[in-house]
Design a protein around this motif. Structure first.
Motif, short mmCIF file in Angstrom:
data_model
loop_
_atom_site.label_atom_id
_atom_site.label_comp_id
_atom_site.label_asym_id
_atom_site.label_seq_id
_atom_site.Cartn_x
_atom_site.Cartn_y
_atom_site.Cartn_z
N LEU A 159 59.73 75.67 57.45
CA LEU A 159 61.12 75.34 57.77
C LEU A 159 61.20 74.56 59.07
CD1 LEU A 159 64.12 75.62 57.07
CD2 LEU A 159 64.12 77.80 58.29
N TYR A 160 60.42 74.95 60.06
CA TYR A 160 60.44 74.28 61.35
C TYR A 160 59.97 72.83 61.21
CZ TYR A 160 60.08 73.97 66.45
OH TYR A 160 60.25 73.63 67.77
N THR A 161 58.95 72.61 60.38
CA THR A 161 58.48 71.25 60.14
C THR A 161 59.58 70.40 59.51
OG1 THR A 161 56.20 72.01 59.85
CG2 THR A 161 56.75 69.86 58.95
N LEU A 162 60.29 70.94 58.53
CA LEU A 162 61.37 70.19 57.88
C LEU A 162 62.51 69.89 58.86
CD1 LEU A 162 61.52 72.08 54.46
CD2 LEU A 162 60.69 69.75 54.85
N VAL A 163 62.88 70.88 59.66
CA VAL A 163 64.00 70.70 60.59
C VAL A 163 63.64 69.69 61.67
CG1 VAL A 163 65.44 71.85 62.31
CG2 VAL A 163 64.99 72.96 60.13
N ARG A 164 62.39 69.72 62.15
CA ARG A 164 61.98 68.76 63.17
C ARG A 164 62.01 67.33 62.64
NH1 ARG A 164 57.15 68.61 64.69
NH2 ARG A 164 56.21 70.04 63.19
N HIS A 165 61.90 67.19 61.32
CA HIS A 165 61.93 65.86 60.72
C HIS A 165 63.17 65.71 59.84
CE1 HIS A 165 57.93 65.18 62.25
NE2 HIS A 165 57.49 66.27 61.66
N ALA A 166 64.28 66.27 60.30
CA ALA A 166 65.53 66.21 59.54
C ALA A 166 65.90 64.77 59.22
CB ALA A 166 66.66 66.88 60.33
N ASP A 167 66.45 64.60 58.02
CA ASP A 167 66.93 63.30 57.54
C ASP A 167 65.81 62.37 57.07
OD1 ASP A 167 69.66 63.89 57.97
OD2 ASP A 167 69.46 63.36 60.08
N ARG A 168 64.60 62.89 56.98
CA ARG A 168 63.55 62.11 56.32
C ARG A 168 62.77 63.02 55.39
NH1 ARG A 168 58.14 62.43 57.07
NH2 ARG A 168 57.23 63.18 59.04
N ILE A 169 62.17 62.44 54.36
CA ILE A 169 61.39 63.22 53.41
C ILE A 169 60.06 63.60 54.05
CG2 ILE A 169 60.23 63.19 51.18
CD1 ILE A 169 62.30 61.09 50.28
N VAL A 170 59.74 64.89 54.00
CA VAL A 170 58.41 65.36 54.40
C VAL A 170 57.62 65.55 53.10
CG1 VAL A 170 57.10 67.12 55.62
CG2 VAL A 170 59.40 66.54 56.40
N THR A 171 56.55 64.80 52.95
CA THR A 171 55.83 64.81 51.68
C THR A 171 55.09 66.12 51.46
OG1 THR A 171 53.77 63.89 52.59
CG2 THR A 171 55.49 62.32 51.92
N ARG A 172 54.79 66.38 50.21
CA ARG A 172 54.01 67.56 49.88
C ARG A 172 52.67 67.54 50.62
NH1 ARG A 172 55.55 70.57 45.45
NH2 ARG A 172 53.39 71.30 45.31
N ALA A 173 52.05 66.36 50.68
CA ALA A 173 50.76 66.26 51.35
C ALA A 173 50.87 66.64 52.82
CB ALA A 173 50.20 64.84 51.21
N GLU A 174 51.94 66.20 53.49
CA GLU A 174 52.13 66.55 54.90
C GLU A 174 52.25 68.06 55.09
OE1 GLU A 174 54.69 63.66 57.43
OE2 GLU A 174 55.42 63.47 55.38
N LEU A 175 53.01 68.70 54.21
CA LEU A 175 53.21 70.14 54.32
C LEU A 175 51.93 70.90 53.97
CD1 LEU A 175 56.78 70.43 52.79
CD2 LEU A 175 56.16 70.74 55.19
N GLU A 176 51.25 70.44 52.92
CA GLU A 176 50.03 71.14 52.49
C GLU A 176 48.92 70.96 53.53
OE1 GLU A 176 50.96 70.67 47.71
OE2 GLU A 176 49.45 69.39 48.67
N ASP A 177 48.80 69.76 54.08
CA ASP A 177 47.73 69.51 55.05
C ASP A 177 48.08 70.09 56.42
OD1 ASP A 177 46.40 68.14 53.09
OD2 ASP A 177 46.98 66.15 53.80
N GLY A 178 49.37 70.05 56.77
CA GLY A 178 49.77 70.47 58.10
C GLY A 178 50.03 71.95 58.24
N VAL A 179 50.55 72.59 57.19
CA VAL A 179 50.91 74.00 57.27
C VAL A 179 50.04 74.87 56.36
CG1 VAL A 179 52.79 75.67 57.03
CG2 VAL A 179 53.29 73.36 57.82
N LEU A 180 49.63 74.32 55.22
CA LEU A 180 48.84 75.09 54.25
C LEU A 180 47.53 74.37 53.94
CD1 LEU A 180 51.79 75.75 51.77
CD2 LEU A 180 50.92 77.34 53.47
N PRO A 181 46.70 74.10 54.96
CA PRO A 181 45.52 73.27 54.73
C PRO A 181 44.49 73.88 53.80
CG PRO A 181 45.42 74.29 56.90
CD PRO A 181 46.79 74.57 56.34
N TYR A 182 44.54 75.18 53.58
CA TYR A 182 43.52 75.82 52.74
C TYR A 182 44.10 76.35 51.43
CZ TYR A 182 41.36 75.63 57.29
OH TYR A 182 40.89 75.20 58.50
N SER A 183 45.30 75.90 51.09
CA SER A 183 45.96 76.40 49.88
C SER A 183 46.20 75.28 48.90
CB SER A 183 47.30 77.07 50.26
OG SER A 183 47.08 78.10 51.20
#
Length: 224
Positions: free
Chosen positions: A165-189
């Motif tokens: 949620l914090y990642t999305l809010v920090r980048h409000a008004d732009r699309i955060v890609t699945r790859a960004e979230l998976e690599d940045g927050v869930l790198p092993y999932s």
């Protein structure tokens, strides 16, 4: 606008100083935490761009000291420390954004502009109260406690859900890609894990905050 760049690596420091100048920033480059701390006590800057691994100090410890002293200078951490715990510690220590090395220069410049814009302190470099957190509608995020509340009522989110949620809010008004979230927050999932976490997060905070951009990623809006 003046930027204080704290980076001990000679090649990277020179390259970043050139890139910042080419993008219209006036970058003062130092290699030691002591020099950065001295300059911040004497001069005004629009933002601080800092590495965490320094010869004479720890960048995160320096940032914590600045925040404890009430210095609200927008700060973007650039580091090779890429674990979820490291990133959360960075935000908890007062970082406005956190970028993992190696990074793309256009993303660095975009994130730097974003932290300055969000802080509303471009060109001032003035000391101010530390950012108490971020808001989205009636949601409030506290990066120091890794907590979320809605209309003043705490919500039971996990550390991973908070990071998403914090990642999305920090980048409000732009699309955060699945790859960004998976690599940045869930790198092993795997990708399915992201869907599960987002589903749980929506269930806890309520619908209407997080928008799915099918096949691309997620986004939130400042006016949610």
């Amino acid at each position: 606008m003046r930027i204080l760049l704290l980076e001990d690596d000679l090649a990277l420091g020179r390259a970043l100083q050139t890139v910042l100048h080419d993008d219209g920033w006036l970058a003062t480059w130092v290699r030691l935490g002591a020099d950065a701390e001295r300059l911040l006590g004497q001069e005004s800057f629009a933002a601080l761009l800092l590495d965490l691994g320094l010869p004479d100090d720890d960048g995160l410890a320096l940032l914590r000291r600045l925040r404890a002293a009430g210095h609200g200078l927008p700060s973007l951490v650039i580091t090779a420390r890429d674990s979820l715990e490291d990133r959360l510690s960075g935000f908890d220590g007062g970082a406005d954004d956190y970028l993992i090395k190696p990074f793309d220069i256009p993303e660095l410049l975009a994130r730097l502009r974003a932290v300055v814009r969000r802080a509303g302190a471009a060109g001032t470099g003035s000391a101010a109260a530390p950012d108490p957190g971020w808001t989205l509608g009636d949601l409030a995020l506290d990066p120091r406690r890794l907590s979320v509340s809605r209309a003043g009522q705490p919500l039971p989110v996990s550390r991973t859900e908070f990071a998403l949620l914090y990642t999305l809010v920090r980048h409000a008004d732009r699309i955060v890609t699945r790859a960004e979230l998976e690599d940045g927050v869930l790198p092993y999932s795997g990708g399915q894990t992201l869907d599960v976490h987002m589903s749980n997060l929506r269930r806890k905070i309520g619908e209407g905050y997080i928008r799915t951009v099918r096949g691309v990623g997620y986004m939130v809006r400042d006016d949610a």
